[in-house]
Design a protein around this motif. Sequence first.
Motif, short mmCIF file in Angstrom:
data_model
loop_
_atom_site.label_atom_id
_atom_site.label_comp_id
_atom_site.label_asym_id
_atom_site.label_seq_id
_atom_site.Cartn_x
_atom_site.Cartn_y
_atom_site.Cartn_z
N ASN A 194 0.82 -1.20 0.00
CA ASN A 194 0.00 0.00 0.00
C ASN A 194 0.86 1.26 0.00
N LEU A 195 1.93 1.23 0.80
CA LEU A 195 2.82 2.39 0.89
C LEU A 195 3.44 2.70 -0.47
N LEU A 196 3.97 1.66 -1.13
CA LEU A 196 4.63 1.88 -2.41
C LEU A 196 3.63 2.36 -3.45
N THR A 197 2.41 1.76 -3.43
CA THR A 197 1.39 2.21 -4.37
C THR A 197 1.10 3.68 -4.18
N ARG A 198 0.88 4.06 -2.91
CA ARG A 198 0.56 5.45 -2.62
C ARG A 198 1.71 6.39 -2.99
N ALA A 199 2.95 5.95 -2.69
CA ALA A 199 4.10 6.80 -2.99
C ALA A 199 4.22 7.02 -4.50
N ARG A 200 3.96 5.95 -5.29
CA ARG A 200 4.05 6.09 -6.74
C ARG A 200 2.99 7.06 -7.27
N VAL A 201 1.78 6.93 -6.73
CA VAL A 201 0.72 7.82 -7.19
C VAL A 201 1.05 9.27 -6.82
N LYS A 202 1.61 9.46 -5.61
CA LYS A 202 1.97 10.80 -5.17
C LYS A 202 3.04 11.40 -6.09
N LEU A 203 3.99 10.55 -6.48
CA LEU A 203 5.04 11.03 -7.39
C LEU A 203 4.44 11.48 -8.72
N LEU A 204 3.53 10.66 -9.26
CA LEU A 204 2.86 11.03 -10.51
C LEU A 204 2.16 12.37 -10.35
N GLU A 205 1.47 12.51 -9.20
CA GLU A 205 0.68 13.71 -8.96
C GLU A 205 1.57 14.95 -8.90
N GLN A 206 2.70 14.81 -8.18
CA GLN A 206 3.58 15.99 -8.02
C GLN A 206 4.33 16.32 -9.30
N ASP A 207 4.64 15.28 -10.09
CA ASP A 207 5.45 15.50 -11.29
C ASP A 207 4.60 15.51 -12.55
N ILE A 208 3.34 15.90 -12.40
CA ILE A 208 2.38 15.74 -13.49
C ILE A 208 2.85 16.41 -14.78
N ARG A 209 3.65 17.45 -14.66
CA ARG A 209 4.10 18.16 -15.86
C ARG A 209 5.49 17.73 -16.32
N LYS A 210 6.05 16.75 -15.66
CA LYS A 210 7.41 16.36 -16.03
C LYS A 210 7.40 15.27 -17.09
N ALA A 211 8.51 15.21 -17.80
CA ALA A 211 8.55 14.31 -18.97
C ALA A 211 8.52 12.84 -18.58
N TRP A 212 9.16 12.50 -17.46
CA TRP A 212 9.24 11.07 -17.13
C TRP A 212 7.88 10.46 -16.89
N VAL A 213 6.96 11.27 -16.35
CA VAL A 213 5.62 10.77 -16.07
C VAL A 213 4.95 10.34 -17.37
N ARG A 214 5.09 11.17 -18.42
CA ARG A 214 4.47 10.83 -19.71
C ARG A 214 5.12 9.61 -20.32
N GLU A 215 6.43 9.56 -20.19
CA GLU A 215 7.18 8.41 -20.70
C GLU A 215 6.63 7.13 -20.08
N VAL A 216 6.51 7.18 -18.75
CA VAL A 216 6.06 6.00 -18.01
C VAL A 216 4.66 5.58 -18.44
N LEU A 217 3.78 6.56 -18.58
CA LEU A 217 2.40 6.23 -18.93
C LEU A 217 2.29 5.76 -20.38
N LYS A 218 3.13 6.33 -21.26
CA LYS A 218 3.12 5.91 -22.66
C LYS A 218 3.55 4.45 -22.79
N GLU A 219 4.61 4.12 -22.04
CA GLU A 219 5.11 2.75 -22.05
C GLU A 219 4.01 1.76 -21.68
N LYS A 220 3.27 2.16 -20.66
CA LYS A 220 2.24 1.27 -20.15
C LYS A 220 1.13 1.07 -21.17
N LYS A 221 0.83 2.15 -21.90
CA LYS A 221 -0.24 2.10 -22.86
C LYS A 221 0.17 1.25 -24.06
N GLY A 222 1.42 1.45 -24.52
CA GLY A 222 1.87 0.80 -25.74
C GLY A 222 2.32 -0.62 -25.56
#
Lengths: 231, 51, 262
Positions: free
Chosen positions: C234-262
């Motif tokens: 639960n902690l790691l899940t929450r921490a990952r979501v928090k990171l996504l939330e805080q870095d919403i405008r950063k490039a790595w977040v998009r990279e990560v989400l694109k990878e998951k989609k493709g």
Amino acid sequence: MNTEAASGSLSRAFLALLRRDLLLAFRRRTELLFPVIFLLVVVSLFPLGIGPGPQLLARIAPGVIWIAALLATVISLDALFRSDFEDGTLEQFVISGHPLTLIALAKIVAHWLVAGLPIVLLSPLLALWMNLPTESLGVMILTLAIGTPILSLIGSIGVGLTISLKRGGQLLSLLVFPLYVPILIIATAAVMAASDSLPYSQFLGLLTAGLITSVTLAPFAAAAALKISLS
Amino acid sequence: MSHTPFIIGAYSIGAVVLLWCAIAPLLRKKSITRDIRRLVQIEERSRDTNT
Amino acid sequence: MNVKTEKISKPRKNALVMFIHKMGSPPWFYNFTGKFIPWFWAIFIVLTIWGLYLGLVKAPADYLQGESFRILYLHVPAAWMSLLIYSTMAVLSFIALVWRIRIVEILAMTSAPIGAAFTIVTLTAGSLWGRPTWGTYWVWDARLTSELVLLFLYLGVIGLYNSIDEPRKAARAACLLAMVGAVNLPIIHYSVKWWNTLHQGSSISLTGGSSIDPSMLWPLLIMAIATKFYYGANLLTRARVKLLEQDIRKAWVREVLKEKKG
């Protein structure tokens, strides 16, 4: 600069700040009275809500007076750093180079003189209302005299943390009340022990230990909290 | 007095609280992902109109 | 756009320092911890089923408390977790304040809601255990009272963290509060315990005076380990979501989400 001169300037800064805060407080005398009136009103509500039975009132007197003291302290706490934070004075203090811990301590002492001491002085009247046995009145005053500075000290940490919030007052009570639990327990236990003519000096010793610990630790924590809020 | 309802009650409340605590971040993640997709779309659209 | 390649200027560093250094990088942390979460959940589920089977089906009823003893397989591990998570949060807070590591700040702050959840479980299970055992749902017993104060401490940390807008300032303020709370927690615990004996409260001990039979101890231990895996996942899940939330405008977040989609 030798250390003697440095410590001299420190104590001078401390006293100057203390005097300034007290002066400012006395310029606004009516505001000064609010926590005191609040204390009187809260305590007077208990007989109205519970019934005027002298036996029952005497039993709950230590708890009621102490809880009212906690509430009155928290109400007055928000003013501890508020105006200095809002008009930028606090930042000037930080820039001035004096240690923030010292500034915090001066303001805490001023707060206690303005908000804590009146509670101690009023406690005989409150004890009279609540039908507290006369033999435990002295202990009641003593616990308040030792305990209310602890309330100001611990409270200052909470104020430091919530000062940057517009409506920090409501959050403040959530932050500090759990930390006040041991003081409430020990202080009321002392008064109850005195009412039952049991030995109570060990409780006063514990309270004093708490006072010494919080004097040494709380100003540092409050300064750290202020630094975070100012960043 | 039967104790079974108390046992069932305790375990079901525990399950609900812990399940909610586990699911809440996943729901949050979903909405964040949606926000990011929308952000990317807006940026791409503005880039298209510019070129 | 190669975000993931990190330049490491000093090639000779020991493995632990390198690991800590890498954990400080959000994309690395995100990908690395993502591999563990499913395993943690799996271990948690297997252990919980095993522990509950032993506790609810196999273990005999306690001869003093009867069947209600079985609530303790939930109550006791949850109570342990509520304290363990608070102390973990305090240690993480200390590290976060001293070294100003963002990931550690996030880990400390995402611990708080999980700890609060365990505290709520402890309180409800404890009060439902109290009804058949003590005859009332709530007794101002030392353990329950300390747990209640602990819940207030958790709520204070969560409240402060959520009230300040700027995330890092919020985290540092709440970390400091968590540390102040941790200093006070033992004092609160002992004063409440002592207050309880002073006012002669309930005297039934948790084990009802009976020595714990091994058949009762095993499910307790298994549940205790299972809850730790729950916390980890639960902690790691929450921490990952928090990171996504805080870095919403950063490039790595998009990279990560694109990878998951493709």
